[in-house]
Design a protein around this motif. Sequence first.
Motif, PDB file in Angstrom:
ATOM      1  N   SER A  11       9.433  -7.836  -2.476  1.00  0.00           N
ATOM      2  CA  SER A  11       8.676  -7.188  -3.563  1.00  0.00           C
ATOM      3  C   SER A  11       8.375  -8.139  -4.720  1.00  0.00           C
ATOM      4  O   SER A  11       9.017  -9.179  -4.878  1.00  0.00           O
ATOM      5  CB  SER A  11       9.444  -5.975  -4.076  1.00  0.00           C
ATOM      6  OG  SER A  11      10.619  -6.406  -4.735  1.00  0.00           O
ATOM      7  N   GLN A  12       7.359  -7.765  -5.492  1.00  0.00           N
ATOM      8  CA  GLN A  12       6.934  -8.516  -6.684  1.00  0.00           C
ATOM      9  C   GLN A  12       7.142  -7.626  -7.913  1.00  0.00           C
ATOM     10  O   GLN A  12       7.188  -6.402  -7.790  1.00  0.00           O
ATOM     11  CB  GLN A  12       5.446  -8.881  -6.572  1.00  0.00           C
ATOM     12  CG  GLN A  12       5.089  -9.679  -5.332  1.00  0.00           C
ATOM     13  CD  GLN A  12       5.703 -11.073  -5.346  1.00  0.00           C
ATOM     14  OE1 GLN A  12       5.818 -11.692  -6.399  1.00  0.00           O
ATOM     15  NE2 GLN A  12       6.119 -11.543  -4.191  1.00  0.00           N
ATOM     16  N   PRO A  13       7.227  -8.200  -9.108  1.00  0.00           N
ATOM     17  CA  PRO A  13       7.405  -7.371 -10.316  1.00  0.00           C
ATOM     18  C   PRO A  13       6.076  -6.753 -10.781  1.00  0.00           C
ATOM     19  O   PRO A  13       5.609  -6.981 -11.888  1.00  0.00           O
ATOM     20  CB  PRO A  13       7.954  -8.376 -11.339  1.00  0.00           C
ATOM     21  CG  PRO A  13       7.435  -9.694 -10.886  1.00  0.00           C
ATOM     22  CD  PRO A  13       7.319  -9.624  -9.406  1.00  0.00           C
ATOM     23  N   GLU A  14       5.432  -6.024  -9.881  1.00  0.00           N
ATOM     24  CA  GLU A  14       4.174  -5.331 -10.193  1.00  0.00           C
ATOM     25  C   GLU A  14       4.030  -4.129  -9.271  1.00  0.00           C
ATOM     26  O   GLU A  14       4.919  -3.851  -8.475  1.00  0.00           O
ATOM     27  CB  GLU A  14       2.980  -6.291 -10.052  1.00  0.00           C
ATOM     28  CG  GLU A  14       2.934  -7.037  -8.731  1.00  0.00           C
ATOM     29  CD  GLU A  14       1.885  -8.137  -8.720  1.00  0.00           C
ATOM     30  OE1 GLU A  14       0.705  -7.795  -8.627  1.00  0.00           O
ATOM     31  OE2 GLU A  14       2.266  -9.319  -8.815  1.00  0.00           O
ATOM     32  N   LYS A  15       2.888  -3.426  -9.345  1.00  0.00           N
ATOM     33  CA  LYS A  15       2.681  -2.232  -8.525  1.00  0.00           C
ATOM     34  C   LYS A  15       2.174  -2.637  -7.150  1.00  0.00           C
ATOM     35  O   LYS A  15       1.204  -3.377  -7.030  1.00  0.00           O
ATOM     36  CB  LYS A  15       1.671  -1.289  -9.183  1.00  0.00           C
ATOM     37  CG  LYS A  15       2.202  -0.636 -10.429  1.00  0.00           C
ATOM     38  CD  LYS A  15       1.206   0.340 -11.005  1.00  0.00           C
ATOM     39  CE  LYS A  15       1.775   0.981 -12.261  1.00  0.00           C
ATOM     40  NZ  LYS A  15       0.838   1.971 -12.823  1.00  0.00           N
ATOM     41  N   GLY A  16       2.847  -2.101  -6.124  1.00  0.00           N
ATOM     42  CA  GLY A  16       2.447  -2.411  -4.757  1.00  0.00           C
ATOM     43  C   GLY A  16       2.334  -1.165  -3.907  1.00  0.00           C
ATOM     44  O   GLY A  16       2.683  -0.066  -4.324  1.00  0.00           O
ATOM     45  N   VAL A  17       1.803  -1.379  -2.693  1.00  0.00           N
ATOM     46  CA  VAL A  17       1.649  -0.282  -1.738  1.00  0.00           C
ATOM     47  C   VAL A  17       2.332  -0.700  -0.444  1.00  0.00           C
ATOM     48  O   VAL A  17       2.116  -1.810   0.053  1.00  0.00           O
ATOM     49  CB  VAL A  17       0.157   0.027  -1.467  1.00  0.00           C
ATOM     50  CG1 VAL A  17       0.012   1.111  -0.400  1.00  0.00           C
ATOM     51  CG2 VAL A  17      -0.549   0.425  -2.749  1.00  0.00           C
ATOM     52  N   ALA A  23      -0.257   1.753   9.152  1.00  0.00           N
ATOM     53  CA  ALA A  23      -0.621   0.345   9.344  1.00  0.00           C
ATOM     54  C   ALA A  23      -0.656   0.036  10.844  1.00  0.00           C
ATOM     55  O   ALA A  23       0.048   0.675  11.636  1.00  0.00           O
ATOM     56  CB  ALA A  23       0.401  -0.554   8.652  1.00  0.00           C
ATOM     57  N   ASP A  24      -1.452  -0.934  11.217  1.00  0.00           N
ATOM     58  CA  ASP A  24      -1.583  -1.309  12.639  1.00  0.00           C
ATOM     59  C   ASP A  24      -0.501  -2.322  13.014  1.00  0.00           C
ATOM     60  O   ASP A  24      -0.777  -3.493  13.269  1.00  0.00           O
ATOM     61  CB  ASP A  24      -2.984  -1.886  12.887  1.00  0.00           C
ATOM     62  CG  ASP A  24      -3.230  -2.134  14.365  1.00  0.00           C
ATOM     63  OD1 ASP A  24      -2.523  -1.543  15.200  1.00  0.00           O
ATOM     64  OD2 ASP A  24      -4.119  -2.951  14.686  1.00  0.00           O
ATOM     65  N   ILE A  25       0.747  -1.856  13.013  1.00  0.00           N
ATOM     66  CA  ILE A  25       1.903  -2.685  13.375  1.00  0.00           C
ATOM     67  C   ILE A  25       2.850  -1.835  14.220  1.00  0.00           C
ATOM     68  O   ILE A  25       2.705  -0.613  14.275  1.00  0.00           O
ATOM     69  CB  ILE A  25       2.642  -3.218  12.109  1.00  0.00           C
ATOM     70  CG1 ILE A  25       2.982  -2.087  11.146  1.00  0.00           C
ATOM     71  CG2 ILE A  25       1.824  -4.303  11.421  1.00  0.00           C
ATOM     72  CD1 ILE A  25       3.809  -2.507   9.943  1.00  0.00           C
ATOM     73  N   GLU A  26       3.816  -2.466  14.863  1.00  0.00           N
ATOM     74  CA  GLU A  26       4.758  -1.739  15.728  1.00  0.00           C
ATOM     75  C   GLU A  26       5.971  -1.225  14.967  1.00  0.00           C
ATOM     76  O   GLU A  26       6.583  -0.225  15.343  1.00  0.00           O
ATOM     77  CB  GLU A  26       5.258  -2.650  16.846  1.00  0.00           C
ATOM     78  CG  GLU A  26       4.215  -3.011  17.862  1.00  0.00           C
ATOM     79  CD  GLU A  26       4.787  -3.885  18.966  1.00  0.00           C
ATOM     80  OE1 GLU A  26       6.026  -3.924  19.143  1.00  0.00           O
ATOM     81  OE2 GLU A  26       4.000  -4.537  19.657  1.00  0.00           O
ATOM     82  N   ASP A  27       6.371  -1.933  13.917  1.00  0.00           N
ATOM     83  CA  ASP A  27       7.581  -1.597  13.175  1.00  0.00           C
ATOM     84  C   ASP A  27       7.498  -2.278  11.820  1.00  0.00           C
ATOM     85  O   ASP A  27       6.526  -2.959  11.526  1.00  0.00           O
ATOM     86  CB  ASP A  27       8.828  -2.072  13.942  1.00  0.00           C
ATOM     87  CG  ASP A  27       8.695  -3.507  14.405  1.00  0.00           C
ATOM     88  OD1 ASP A  27       8.277  -4.366  13.594  1.00  0.00           O
ATOM     89  OD2 ASP A  27       8.980  -3.794  15.581  1.00  0.00           O
ATOM     90  N   GLY A  28       8.532  -2.100  10.990  1.00  0.00           N
ATOM     91  CA  GLY A  28       8.515  -2.742   9.673  1.00  0.00           C
ATOM     92  C   GLY A  28       7.441  -2.132   8.783  1.00  0.00           C
ATOM     93  O   GLY A  28       7.192  -0.931   8.843  1.00  0.00           O
ATOM     94  N   PHE A  29       6.771  -2.988   8.002  1.00  0.00           N
ATOM     95  CA  PHE A  29       5.781  -2.471   7.043  1.00  0.00           C
ATOM     96  C   PHE A  29       4.822  -3.583   6.612  1.00  0.00           C
ATOM     97  O   PHE A  29       5.061  -4.761   6.865  1.00  0.00           O
ATOM     98  CB  PHE A  29       6.487  -1.889   5.807  1.00  0.00           C
ATOM     99  CG  PHE A  29       7.406  -2.866   5.129  1.00  0.00           C
ATOM    100  CD1 PHE A  29       6.955  -3.663   4.081  1.00  0.00           C
ATOM    101  CD2 PHE A  29       8.737  -2.994   5.530  1.00  0.00           C
ATOM    102  CE1 PHE A  29       7.806  -4.568   3.458  1.00  0.00           C
ATOM    103  CE2 PHE A  29       9.584  -3.900   4.915  1.00  0.00           C
ATOM    104  CZ  PHE A  29       9.125  -4.689   3.870  1.00  0.00           C
ATOM    105  N   ILE A  30       3.760  -3.170   5.943  1.00  0.00           N
ATOM    106  CA  ILE A  30       2.831  -4.089   5.273  1.00  0.00           C
ATOM    107  C   ILE A  30       2.989  -3.811   3.786  1.00  0.00           C
ATOM    108  O   ILE A  30       2.913  -2.669   3.344  1.00  0.00           O
ATOM    109  CB  ILE A  30       1.353  -3.836   5.682  1.00  0.00           C
ATOM    110  CG1 ILE A  30       1.167  -3.953   7.185  1.00  0.00           C
ATOM    111  CG2 ILE A  30       0.417  -4.761   4.913  1.00  0.00           C
ATOM    112  CD1 ILE A  30       1.164  -5.333   7.739  1.00  0.00           C
ATOM    113  N   LEU A  31       3.224  -4.866   3.021  1.00  0.00           N
ATOM    114  CA  LEU A  31       3.388  -4.719   1.573  1.00  0.00           C
ATOM    115  C   LEU A  31       2.183  -5.354   0.902  1.00  0.00           C
ATOM    116  O   LEU A  31       1.907  -6.544   1.086  1.00  0.00           O
ATOM    117  CB  LEU A  31       4.684  -5.400   1.121  1.00  0.00           C
ATOM    118  CG  LEU A  31       5.109  -5.194  -0.324  1.00  0.00           C
ATOM    119  CD1 LEU A  31       5.225  -3.712  -0.680  1.00  0.00           C
ATOM    120  CD2 LEU A  31       6.445  -5.888  -0.577  1.00  0.00           C
ATOM    121  N   SER A  32       1.439  -4.544   0.131  1.00  0.00           N
ATOM    122  CA  SER A  32       0.196  -5.021  -0.484  1.00  0.00           C
ATOM    123  C   SER A  32       0.287  -4.981  -1.995  1.00  0.00           C
ATOM    124  O   SER A  32       0.775  -4.015  -2.584  1.00  0.00           O
ATOM    125  CB  SER A  32      -0.987  -4.156  -0.037  1.00  0.00           C
ATOM    126  OG  SER A  32      -1.093  -4.152   1.361  1.00  0.00           O
TER     127      SER A  32
END
Length: 198
Positions: free
Chosen positions: A114-120, A157-166
């Motif tokens: 994570s970053q010190p800002e707003k994410g998705v 998200a188009d992935i098998e597991d885990g996550f995408i952090l934007s």
Amino acid sequence: MSGLDEILNLIETQQQQGEELILKAAKSKAAAIKAEGDKKAQTAYEDFMHRSKEQTEKDYENACNSADAEMKRRILACKVGLIDEAIEKTVAKLKALPDNEYFQLIIKLAERHSQPEKGVLSLCSKDLARVPADFESKLNESINKKGGSITLSKEAADIEDGFILSYGLISENCSFRAIIESEKDEIRDTAARALFGR
């Protein structure tokens, strides 16, 4: 005995002596040629044997080095195969974690990235369907330490597991396979130490 007989005897004696001298000289020359031939043959034989021994030693050393290199290559390939197999088993175990443990792992990974800002944060469709009700609040509780916040996306998200952090236009693929690829060397070193004690 007449003078003619004496002359003939003398000629015959001289001829026999001449023949003996010629034969003696020929035998001496033949012996010298044979001795020289034997010496050259012996020298050639010794030289051949010396070169053959050196070549045999080089061939043996090269064969040993080649066999040693091949053995090391095969051992390395076997170790890499075992490490890759261990990594695949680890990914399978992570995917098979009970929901509670799986989403705790997702929170830990999200905190790490994570970053010190707003994410998705976007999950795969399978995880999105089983996400615990309090997941987003627990996630933000963890992320707030860094001064940021994360919203859980309703889109899969188009992935098998885990996550995408934007974060805006920047997205980080945090699927298990992507994390392993990005940290492959460190993971392989850790697996090698665990498997082979090096």
